[in-house]
Enzyme design. Structure first.
Site, mmCIF file in Angstrom:
data_model
loop_
_atom_site.group_PDB
_atom_site.id
_atom_site.type_symbol
_atom_site.label_atom_id
_atom_site.label_comp_id
_atom_site.label_asym_id
_atom_site.label_seq_id
_atom_site.Cartn_x
_atom_site.Cartn_y
_atom_site.Cartn_z
ATOM 1 N N PRO A 1 29.467 -32.212 -23.075
ATOM 2 C CA PRO A 1 29.179 -32.675 -21.713
ATOM 3 C C PRO A 1 28.431 -31.657 -20.844
ATOM 4 O O PRO A 1 27.762 -32.028 -19.885
ATOM 5 C CB PRO A 1 30.561 -32.966 -21.102
ATOM 6 C CG PRO A 1 31.575 -32.696 -22.140
ATOM 7 C CD PRO A 1 30.898 -32.208 -23.381
ATOM 8 N N GLY B 1 26.601 -33.087 -12.590
ATOM 9 C CA GLY B 1 25.967 -32.012 -11.827
ATOM 10 C C GLY B 1 24.451 -32.117 -11.809
ATOM 11 O O GLY B 1 23.807 -31.852 -10.799
ATOM 12 N N GLU C 1 31.841 -32.143 -10.096
ATOM 13 C CA GLU C 1 32.566 -32.033 -11.376
ATOM 14 C C GLU C 1 32.574 -33.418 -12.005
ATOM 15 O O GLU C 1 32.976 -34.396 -11.369
ATOM 16 C CB GLU C 1 33.990 -31.515 -11.098
ATOM 17 C CG GLU C 1 35.010 -31.756 -12.189
ATOM 18 C CD GLU C 1 34.722 -31.047 -13.512
ATOM 19 O OE1 GLU C 1 34.669 -29.810 -13.511
ATOM 20 O OE2 GLU C 1 34.561 -31.743 -14.536
ATOM 21 N N ASP D 1 29.584 -23.231 -13.151
ATOM 22 C CA ASP D 1 30.717 -22.837 -13.995
ATOM 23 C C ASP D 1 30.878 -23.922 -15.060
ATOM 24 O O ASP D 1 31.781 -24.753 -14.995
ATOM 25 C CB ASP D 1 31.975 -22.715 -13.136
ATOM 26 C CG ASP D 1 33.192 -22.323 -13.970
ATOM 27 O OD1 ASP D 1 33.012 -22.002 -15.154
ATOM 28 O OD2 ASP D 1 34.310 -22.363 -13.429
HETATM 29 N N1 AG3 Z 1 33.795 -21.999 -18.263
HETATM 30 C C1 AG3 Z 1 33.516 -21.980 -19.663
HETATM 31 C C2 AG3 Z 1 33.248 -20.690 -20.318
HETATM 32 C C3 AG3 Z 1 32.882 -20.886 -21.745
HETATM 33 C C4 AG3 Z 1 33.981 -20.576 -22.684
HETATM 34 N N2 AG3 Z 1 33.519 -20.786 -24.020
HETATM 35 C C5 AG3 Z 1 34.266 -20.771 -25.116
HETATM 36 N N3 AG3 Z 1 35.532 -20.502 -25.062
HETATM 37 N N4 AG3 Z 1 33.714 -21.009 -26.259
HETATM 38 C C6 AG3 Z 1 35.142 -21.773 -17.990
HETATM 39 C C7 AG3 Z 1 35.701 -22.567 -16.907
HETATM 40 C C8 AG3 Z 1 36.548 -21.669 -16.079
HETATM 41 N N5 AG3 Z 1 36.483 -22.027 -14.710
#
Ligand code: AG3
Length: 278
Positions: free
Chosen positions: A162, A138, A106, A155
């Site tokens: 970023p 990453g 991360e 994820d």
């Molecule tokens: N991961 C991002 C999902 C994208 C959401 N996009 C948006 N709202 N425009 C989510 C992290 C959760 N662990």
């Protein structure tokens, strides 16, 4: 006074949540981080103005990223998670006693620290002894790995800012190299609905397809993401998400609220307009 959070989906469409109270807002080295309490969705995490998760519906996203690959190959031992600083994917992975190692790369330590403090529902398993957190990019992290992981879960944020590098051909090629011969790659794939997101989903799928012998897309209903309809990528060196679905998964006694075996088979059936897009 009414306070609302709004995410702009396009110039002409937006989604708003009424704020109960702001919890914290900070700028990290990488992005703006906002956490607030809402009436409709509980606590909410927002990065650079994009909603990442809400306490009420995060289980859908995190279960779908984790249990789909785990049910295909319950032998998975070594897992790499990229992004995911809120800990939701890690919480789901730690439900499997069979998993021996979870590396997490991360980029933003502040996201992890704030989630540990303010989002205990998702960050609750980040201190599990099997979890090793690397505060690194990453893309760079995965570059040096060869034949090490059974599963990689990406994820990421959206492919702007970023998270952008985590949608490149180079990155997917390195993931391929980092995976063992029965390896699986899962990634969040954006929404098929609004034009910019749909284009990103299409490009992402094509890049993965050019590297992995098997690349499929599956879907879930996510109330708080753009359009409420979200896609995920399942790519592998051979394992098929439906033909190779293990009959043993239900015996593991994993507790889920969204994922189940019927849904596993159903979520790979895509609407016609999505099939045409990919
Ligand atoms: N991961 C991002 C999902 C994208 C959401 N996009 C948006 N709202 N425009 C989510 C992290 C959760 N662990």
């Amino acid at each position: 006074m009414d306070l609302w959070f709004t995410e702009y989906y396009t110039k002409n469409a937006r989604f708003s949540i009424k704020i109960d109270k702001p919890v914290i807002s900070l700028n990290s080295e990488f992005q703006r981080i906002d956490i607030f309490d809402s009436y409709a969705f509980g606590r909410v995490l927002v990065l650079d103005g994009y909603l990442m998760l809400t306490e009420k519906d995060e289980f859908i996203y995190h279960e779908m990223m984790t249990h789909i690959p785990m049910a295909v190959n319950p032998e998975i031992r070594d897992v790499l998670v990229i992004g995911a600083g809120d800990g939701g994917v890690i919480r789901e992975l730690t439900k499997y006693e069979t998993i021996k190692r979870i590396d997490m790369a991360e980029i933003d330590k502040l996201v992890v620290d704030l989630c540990k403090k303010y989002l205990p529902q998702t960050a609750c398993k980040l201190d599990d002894p099997r979890v090793h957190i690397y505060y690194e990019d990453g893309l760079k992290f995965v570059r040096s790995k060869n034949n090490e992981y059974d599963l990689i879960i990406v994820d990421s944020t959206d492919p702007f800012g970023p998270g952008e590098d985590l949608f490149t051909r180079e990155f997917y090629g390195n993931c391929y190299k980092a995976l063992k011969s029965d390896g699986i790659l899962i990634n969040q794939h954006e929404s098929p609905y609004y034009p910019n997101d749909a284009l990103a989903a299409q490009k992402t799928h094509n890049r993965i397809k050019s590297i992995f012998p098997l690349a499929k897309v599956y879907q879930a209903h996510l109330p708080t993401y753009p359009s409420g309809h979200w896609l995920f990528g399942f790519a592998s060196k051979g394992l098929d998400p439906i033909d190779d679905l293990s009959s043993n998964w239900s015996m593991l006694g994993i507790n889920t609220r969204y994922y189940n075996k019927e849904l596993h088979k159903g979520c790979f059936a895509l609407p016609t307009y999505v099939k045409e897009l990919l």
